[in-house]
Design a protein around this motif. Structure first.
Motif: not given
Length: 87
Positions: A32, A61-62, A81, A86
């Motif tokens: 990531f 991701g985030d 994701d 995440c």
């Protein structure tokens, strides 16, 4: 960027190495790496996203790109994701 966000975080990511769905796990093809915040406005401008659009981000991701898109453009967002930390 790879060194800063990927290689320097190898120890941090290694605690997730046992999870099959982790970016550090055995099935991963890449770690990531968060999007640089300074690039997000340019990404959104190039995409010409407006309030009537829906932004889908596979491997979000985030989710920082999605949050910024919703804030700046007023669009609806949907992120996917598989990396447990995440999500």
């Amino acid at each position: 960027l790879l060194h800063k966000y990927g290689l320097e975080r190898k120890g941090e990511l290694s605690k997730f190495a046992e999870a099959a769905d982790s970016a550090a796990g055995p099935s991963s093809i890449s770690p990531f790496v968060p999007c640089a915040a300074s690039r997000i406005p340019y990404i959104l401008q190039a995409a010409r996203i407006g309030p009537d659009d829906v932004l889908y981000d596979l491997g979000c991701g985030d989710g920082v790109v999605l949050f910024e898109a919703a804030r700046r453009c007023g669009c609806r967002c949907f992120g996917v994701d598989i990396d447990s930390p995440c999500v």
